[in-house]
Design a protein around this motif. Structure first.
Motif: not given
Length: 74
Positions: A24-34
């Protein structure tokens, strides 16, 4: 045998609710960091909790942040 560090013990004992898996984290990590870079006050409790307790995902988030920090400005 290597002795555990204070940080590794804290990570193992961290409260992981609300739960977020590494997938789940990997699926959301790009958006989270941006979003964190664009909106410093942005919060995502599930992501923050997971990253505090998972060194592998935290390393991935940090690497992505460093990569995005090198983007040319507007």
């Amino acid at each position: 045998m290597t002795e555990p560090t204070t940080a590794s013990i804290a990570g193992l004992l961290a409260d992981t609710s609300p739960y977020l898996s590494c997938d789940d984290c990997f699926d959301r990590i790009d958006e989270y960091v941006e979003r964190r870079l664009d909106e410093p006050g942005y919060e995502d409790l599930a992501m923050q909790t997971h990253l505090a307790g998972c060194g592998a995902c935290a390393d991935e988030a940090l690497a992505l942040q460093e990569l995005l920090d090198q983007r040319p400005g507007p």
